[in-house]
Design a protein around this motif. Sequence first.
Motif, mmCIF file in Angstrom:
data_model
loop_
_atom_site.group_PDB
_atom_site.id
_atom_site.type_symbol
_atom_site.label_atom_id
_atom_site.label_comp_id
_atom_site.label_asym_id
_atom_site.label_seq_id
_atom_site.Cartn_x
_atom_site.Cartn_y
_atom_site.Cartn_z
ATOM 1 N N THR A 34 40.434 37.770 20.759
ATOM 2 C CA THR A 34 41.769 37.724 20.151
ATOM 3 C C THR A 34 42.875 37.546 21.182
ATOM 4 N N VAL A 35 42.534 37.599 22.470
ATOM 5 C CA VAL A 35 43.515 37.432 23.538
ATOM 6 C C VAL A 35 43.130 36.214 24.369
ATOM 7 N N THR A 36 44.065 35.305 24.547
ATOM 8 C CA THR A 36 43.802 34.079 25.302
ATOM 9 C C THR A 36 43.985 34.325 26.790
ATOM 10 N N GLY A 37 42.991 33.915 27.574
ATOM 11 C CA GLY A 37 43.100 34.051 29.015
ATOM 12 C C GLY A 37 44.134 33.100 29.586
ATOM 13 N N GLN A 38 44.787 33.522 30.657
ATOM 14 C CA GLN A 38 45.816 32.704 31.294
ATOM 15 C C GLN A 38 45.430 32.399 32.736
ATOM 16 N N ARG A 39 45.819 31.217 33.156
ATOM 17 C CA ARG A 39 45.594 30.789 34.537
ATOM 18 C C ARG A 39 46.959 30.399 35.112
ATOM 19 N N VAL A 40 47.426 31.154 36.102
ATOM 20 C CA VAL A 40 48.734 30.926 36.705
ATOM 21 C C VAL A 40 48.537 30.471 38.140
ATOM 22 N N ARG A 41 49.189 29.378 38.505
ATOM 23 C CA ARG A 41 49.020 28.815 39.841
ATOM 24 C C ARG A 41 50.366 28.427 40.417
ATOM 25 N N THR A 42 50.529 28.611 41.708
ATOM 26 C CA THR A 42 51.771 28.202 42.361
ATOM 27 C C THR A 42 51.485 27.658 43.750
ATOM 28 N N ASP A 43 52.295 26.679 44.167
ATOM 29 C CA ASP A 43 52.256 26.234 45.554
ATOM 30 C C ASP A 43 52.860 27.320 46.439
ATOM 31 N N PRO A 45 54.603 28.166 50.598
ATOM 32 C CA PRO A 45 55.229 27.527 51.763
ATOM 33 C C PRO A 45 54.273 27.493 52.953
ATOM 34 N N PHE A 46 52.990 27.508 52.659
ATOM 35 C CA PHE A 46 51.913 27.420 53.641
ATOM 36 C C PHE A 46 50.958 26.336 53.132
ATOM 37 N N PRO A 47 49.935 25.956 53.884
ATOM 38 C CA PRO A 47 49.029 24.887 53.440
ATOM 39 C C PRO A 47 47.997 25.375 52.424
ATOM 40 N N GLY A 48 48.457 25.997 51.344
ATOM 41 C CA GLY A 48 47.530 26.512 50.348
ATOM 42 C C GLY A 48 48.224 26.808 49.037
ATOM 43 N N THR A 49 47.476 27.336 48.081
ATOM 44 C CA THR A 49 48.012 27.701 46.771
ATOM 45 C C THR A 49 47.545 29.099 46.397
ATOM 46 N N ALA A 50 48.271 29.722 45.482
ATOM 47 C CA ALA A 50 47.905 31.036 44.960
ATOM 48 C C ALA A 50 47.599 30.898 43.479
ATOM 49 N N THR A 51 46.524 31.559 43.024
ATOM 50 C CA THR A 51 46.101 31.477 41.632
ATOM 51 C C THR A 51 45.769 32.872 41.110
ATOM 52 N N VAL A 52 46.171 33.122 39.870
ATOM 53 C CA VAL A 52 45.830 34.364 39.194
ATOM 54 C C VAL A 52 45.190 34.030 37.860
ATOM 55 N N LEU A 53 44.049 34.628 37.551
ATOM 56 C CA LEU A 53 43.392 34.490 36.252
ATOM 57 C C LEU A 53 43.380 35.848 35.577
ATOM 58 N N ILE A 54 43.960 35.901 34.366
ATOM 59 C CA ILE A 54 44.116 37.170 33.672
ATOM 60 C C ILE A 54 44.181 36.940 32.173
#
Length: 315
Positions: A34-43, A45-54
């Motif tokens: 009943t709850v949809t999972g979310q995937r949040v991603r952001t660039d 200021p370094f040569p990489g990305t940050a991602t959160v799955l919740i």
Amino acid sequence: MTRLLTSSDLLAVLDPEASLKALRDGFCQADSSTVTGQRVRTDLPFPGTATVLIPGLLPGIDAYTVKVNAKFPGARPALRGVICLHSGRDGELLALLDSATVTAWRTGLAAALGTHVIAAPDPAGEAVLGVVGAGAQAEIMVRGLRSLRSFRDLVVHDTDPGRAAEFAARHHGRVLGSATEIAAATDVVLLSTWSRTPVLNLADSRPGQHFTTLGADEPGKQELSADLLAAALLVVDDREQAAAMGALAAAGLPATAADATLGELLGGAHPGRTCGTTRSVYAPVGLPWQDLAVAWDAYRQAERLSVGTRIDLLG
């Protein structure tokens, strides 16, 4: 008390067969959540990305996961982070798990399962398996797929020739010089790269061939061209996610371009491949519940065997 599970701890308790079963069950059950999972991603200021799955949720499991990942393509390992496993009763932090290990296992084994379900049957084991990108996810993907079906030969290509040679030696295969050579020599192709332009096009494929693409897991990454995706039986793990940040988004295709989800195939809502000459593609993004499926199994085993370190974060 919280159980800390490092990479070596996880490798001591994880079992491919058990994880494959947990993932198969999850694909059949996840749509009823009943709850949809979310995937949040952001660039960054370094040569990489940050991602959160919740949140990672599955019916029948009284717990959930929150995953925080850093992806830095130039680093080894390229993915680092932590998975928090919380009790669904009171929010207690049951475990902190190395995210790189859990992610490689759940991504690689889910891809192996999808490949096995979608690719043309080969009971005699005469097909040739191709690998493009010889990283951690490809390692688990090959292990999982070989537990589900046999292959006559394996060939591999990587932009790092040394890594390709080591991968080939571990899996009793051969190295080829390009992705197009891999496609020309194989029946099933597994791609797991950082590419931002198509590695393979429709002209590189042939009828009956299957492709699994893991690299298109965030905006801007693309391994297969739009014409190849459009010509194939196209299966994803989640239509909206694939169209927002996965293979569909990279190719400029809408969610409706996906013929089915893997859950629909496993649940019998879609027949899957019905013709031996059909090209097929599995293009997952990776969903939060998959983290829970593997993390929960690892946690229960660690509790049973007293693996890992117990820490009191409130002390």
